[in-house]
Design a protein around this motif. Structure first.
Motif, PDB file in Angstrom:
ATOM      1  N   ASP A 372      29.456 120.171 125.078  1.00 24.31           N
ATOM      2  CA  ASP A 372      29.506 121.014 123.884  1.00 24.31           C
ATOM      3  C   ASP A 372      30.788 121.839 123.796  1.00 24.31           C
ATOM      4  N   MET A 373      31.693 121.647 124.752  1.00 24.60           N
ATOM      5  CA  MET A 373      32.886 122.479 124.805  1.00 24.60           C
ATOM      6  C   MET A 373      33.720 122.366 123.530  1.00 24.60           C
ATOM      7  N   SER A 374      33.989 121.159 123.086  1.00 18.69           N
ATOM      8  CA  SER A 374      34.820 120.985 121.899  1.00 18.69           C
ATOM      9  C   SER A 374      34.109 121.486 120.649  1.00 18.69           C
ATOM     10  N   ASP A 375      32.763 121.357 120.601  1.00 13.48           N
ATOM     11  CA  ASP A 375      31.997 121.837 119.445  1.00 13.48           C
ATOM     12  C   ASP A 375      32.130 123.354 119.312  1.00 13.48           C
ATOM     13  N   LEU A 376      31.939 124.065 120.426  1.00 16.81           N
ATOM     14  CA  LEU A 376      32.000 125.526 120.375  1.00 16.81           C
ATOM     15  C   LEU A 376      33.414 126.017 120.104  1.00 16.81           C
ATOM     16  N   ASN A 377      34.408 125.316 120.645  1.00 20.51           N
ATOM     17  CA  ASN A 377      35.793 125.679 120.343  1.00 20.51           C
ATOM     18  C   ASN A 377      36.090 125.509 118.849  1.00 20.51           C
ATOM     19  N   PHE A 378      35.596 124.411 118.274  1.00 23.94           N
ATOM     20  CA  PHE A 378      35.796 124.153 116.849  1.00 23.94           C
ATOM     21  C   PHE A 378      35.145 125.245 115.995  1.00 23.94           C
ATOM     22  N   LEU A 379      33.905 125.595 116.334  1.00 17.83           N
ATOM     23  CA  LEU A 379      33.202 126.614 115.572  1.00 17.83           C
ATOM     24  C   LEU A 379      33.848 127.982 115.726  1.00 17.83           C
ATOM     25  N   MET A 380      34.386 128.258 116.900  1.00 20.75           N
ATOM     26  CA  MET A 380      35.104 129.513 117.123  1.00 20.75           C
ATOM     27  C   MET A 380      36.314 129.598 116.199  1.00 20.75           C
ATOM     28  N   CYS A 381      37.066 128.521 116.102  1.00 26.73           N
ATOM     29  CA  CYS A 381      38.244 128.509 115.228  1.00 26.73           C
ATOM     30  C   CYS A 381      37.833 128.598 113.753  1.00 26.73           C
ATOM     31  N   LYS A 382      36.715 127.971 113.381  1.00 24.26           N
ATOM     32  CA  LYS A 382      36.247 128.051 111.996  1.00 24.26           C
ATOM     33  C   LYS A 382      35.845 129.480 111.639  1.00 24.26           C
ATOM     34  N   ALA A 383      35.236 130.191 112.585  1.00 23.39           N
ATOM     35  CA  ALA A 383      34.877 131.584 112.331  1.00 23.39           C
ATOM     36  C   ALA A 383      36.127 132.447 112.164  1.00 23.39           C
ATOM     37  N   ILE A 384      37.191 132.126 112.916  1.00 20.81           N
ATOM     38  CA  ILE A 384      38.457 132.850 112.775  1.00 20.81           C
ATOM     39  C   ILE A 384      39.048 132.610 111.392  1.00 20.81           C
ATOM     40  N   GLU A 385      39.011 131.349 110.946  1.00 21.31           N
ATOM     41  CA  GLU A 385      39.581 130.996 109.649  1.00 21.31           C
ATOM     42  C   GLU A 385      38.733 131.497 108.480  1.00 21.31           C
ATOM     43  N   ASN A 386      37.411 131.571 108.690  1.00 21.69           N
ATOM     44  CA  ASN A 386      36.496 131.924 107.594  1.00 21.69           C
ATOM     45  C   ASN A 386      35.516 133.002 108.050  1.00 21.69           C
ATOM     46  N   PRO A 387      35.979 134.239 108.231  1.00 21.05           N
ATOM     47  CA  PRO A 387      35.059 135.289 108.698  1.00 21.05           C
ATOM     48  C   PRO A 387      33.890 135.516 107.756  1.00 21.05           C
ATOM     49  N   GLY A 388      34.058 135.162 106.479  1.00 19.79           N
ATOM     50  CA  GLY A 388      32.976 135.332 105.517  1.00 19.79           C
ATOM     51  C   GLY A 388      31.761 134.482 105.831  1.00 19.79           C
ATOM     52  N   LEU A 389      31.919 133.485 106.718  1.00 19.86           N
ATOM     53  CA  LEU A 389      30.769 132.663 107.111  1.00 19.86           C
ATOM     54  C   LEU A 389      29.852 133.400 108.076  1.00 19.86           C
ATOM     55  N   THR A 390      30.289 134.558 108.576  1.00 26.49           N
ATOM     56  CA  THR A 390      29.471 135.348 109.496  1.00 26.49           C
ATOM     57  C   THR A 390      28.918 136.573 108.752  1.00 26.49           C
ATOM     58  N   PRO A 391      27.792 137.128 109.201  1.00 24.54           N
ATOM     59  CA  PRO A 391      27.189 138.275 108.494  1.00 24.54           C
ATOM     60  C   PRO A 391      28.167 139.441 108.342  1.00 24.54           C
TER      61      PRO A 391
END
Length: 483
Positions: A372-391
């Motif tokens: 799951d390492m690459s999955d979590l890294n990808f999601l981490m970068c997506k959260a950085i790019e799109n903070p609005g996706l988080t509460p």
């Protein structure tokens, strides 16, 4: 005033150096790339702080730091960003200087005065300086959206008073995880105190910049069918919208990392460790459980109401890699496992602790720390790019992060020789990351846990209440007489 002591590393090192003017480099790995993306936003600055009761020997400290850079060349690196390829690399130019910044009483007082809690006597000056260091935007170029060939390590000496000095190392987390920071601290203390006059360190890097973790995963351990990867990514994404958190105090103002310490005496720590051993779990399970229960207790919820919380457990993979690495291999070689847990008012510490630990342990047994390492890294970068996706654009990916194993430290003659009164190691977390990041240590038999959180998303008073409640929950559980 602040001064800078600057010398060049020894060109006569026995390491194989590149020809004059030639630089060594390698591209960053996937996990390192995530840290390079995260650090400018506030997550990924590792700080080691030492509080001394004796004035440091500055030339010796400078020489020691240069020796450690020669032994671990990744500490000589600069983070290089290629705007055309939009990628990062570790650039290792020949013999770069390390600047030891020296701050006198006046400069130290200015740094303390800039702290949000400058007038709060309950927060020590050493504590305030550590938070000042962890929030310096080292790896952010204001004229460029990313990096500008910045060093990965900085060192500063603060004159706190006539009888106290603070020595701080600030490192990019991509080159220094918690295990590496601990090894670096031990080597620094041993060398600075003269315990290693012969220069015999246990070295793991062999004079080279080591490979990234992805290049060392044993064959087959990271394999996952495409459909399974897609399902897991969907599951992580959907679960993130269902996760509960602490109450946000201020989700709009600029953020900084602050830290609170959770401490226990040796008797209570011994009972906590014994309670964990009796149940076949590790202390990370108990810390996570106490944090989850304390968070739920902070809310006015009906007893039957359940909330879902996320827990990230970080484990050091060095011994699991191919070839295995030692603790003296510097770099970032941790992986993360994310689990979610439902809590109601009926849940007890040990029940939740076992659920937290065994969920992590079972996932690790199924190689999810690699697959799951690459999955979590990808999601981490997506959260950085799109903070609005988080509460509330909080960029909180979980409530809590813990390490699988604590760091065990014992008093040594080197500490007495240097007048070492206290030390703290932790990393910033006010960009993407958990609401509370726990950095636990068992020091001389006593639990000492640095709890890092984003301010003003959460307040210090709020976190003091959570940590107080955590300690109360832990103590209450271990004082129960076993049936």
């Amino acid at each position: 005033m602040a001064a800078v002591l600057c010398t060049h590393t020894d060109a006569a090192s026995e390491m194989s150096d590149p020809p004059a003017g030639e630089s060594k480099s390698r591209p960053v790995g996937g996990t390192e790339y995530s840290w390079c993306r995260a650090a400018p936003g506030g997550t990924g600055t590792t700080v080691l702080g030492l509080l001394l009761s004796k004035p440091p020997d500055l030339p010796n400290l400078q020489s020691t730091l240069h020796s450690l850079q020669n032994l671990h060349p990744i500490l000589l690196s600069k983070i290089h960003y290629d705007p055309y390829r939009r990628d990062f690399s570790f650039l290792n130019p020949p013999s770069p200087p390390l600047h030891l910044q020296i701050l006198d009483l006046t400069a130290t007082a200015r740094a303390i005065a800039s702290h949000p809690d400058a007038d709060d006597p309950s927060v020590s000056d050493f504590h305030k300086i550590l938070e000042h260091e962890i929030n310096i935007t080292t790896w952010l170029d204001p004229n460029h959206p990313s990096y500008s060939d910045t060093d990965v390590m900085f060192a500063s000496v603060y004159t706190i008073s006539d009888g106290q000095w603070g020595v701080f190392l600030r490192l990019h987390t991509a080159v220094c995880d918690r295990t590496a920071a601990t090894a670096l601290l031990r080597e620094l203390l041993a060398a600075a105190s003269g315990e290693n006059e012969g220069g015999e360190f246990e070295i793991g890097d062999h004079g080279e910049i080591g490979l990234g973790i992805e290049d060392l995963i044993p064959n087959g351990k990271a394999n996952k069918p495409l459909w399974a990867r897609g399902l897991d990514m969907l599951g992580y994404s959907l679960n993130s919208f269902r996760l509960a958190n602490l109450e946000f105090k201020d989700a709009n103002s600029p953020r900084f990392s602050q830290m609170i310490r959770l401490k226990m005496n040796s008797d209570t720590t011994e009972k906590l460790l014994a309670g964990c051993k009796l149940r076949g779990i590790k202390v990370c399970g108990a810390l996570a459980a106490a944090g989850l229960i304390a968070t739920r207790c902070s809310k006015d919820l009906p007893p039957y109401h359940k909330e879902k919380y996320g827990v990230v457990t970080l484990n050091d993979c060095r011994s699991l890699l191919n070839p295995p690495l030692t603790t003296h291999h510097l770099g970032f070689y941790h992986s993360a496992i994310l689990n979610t847990h439902d809590l109601s008012a009926e849940d007890t510490l040990w029940d939740v602790a076992k659920r937290c630990y065994f969920a992590f342990s079972n996932a690790k047994d199924n190689n999810k720390h690699f697959s799951d390492m690459s999955d979590l890294n990808f999601l981490m970068c997506k959260a950085i790019e799109n903070p609005g996706l988080t509460p509330s654009s909080s960029m909180r990916t979980a409530l809590i992060s813990v390490f699988e194993d604590p760091i065990f430290e014992a008093f040594s003659p080197a500490q007495e020789h240097l007048g070492l009164h206290d030390y703290i190691g932790c990393a910033s977390a006010h960009g993407v990351g958990p609401s509370i990041a726990f950095f636990d240590m068992i020091r001389d038999g006593q639990l000492d846990c640095a709890c890092v959180y984003p301010f003003p998303l959460f307040s210090r008073d709020q976190m003091n209440q959570i940590v107080y409640q955590m300690k109360k929950i832990l103590v209450g559980a271990i004082e129960v007489v076993e049936g």
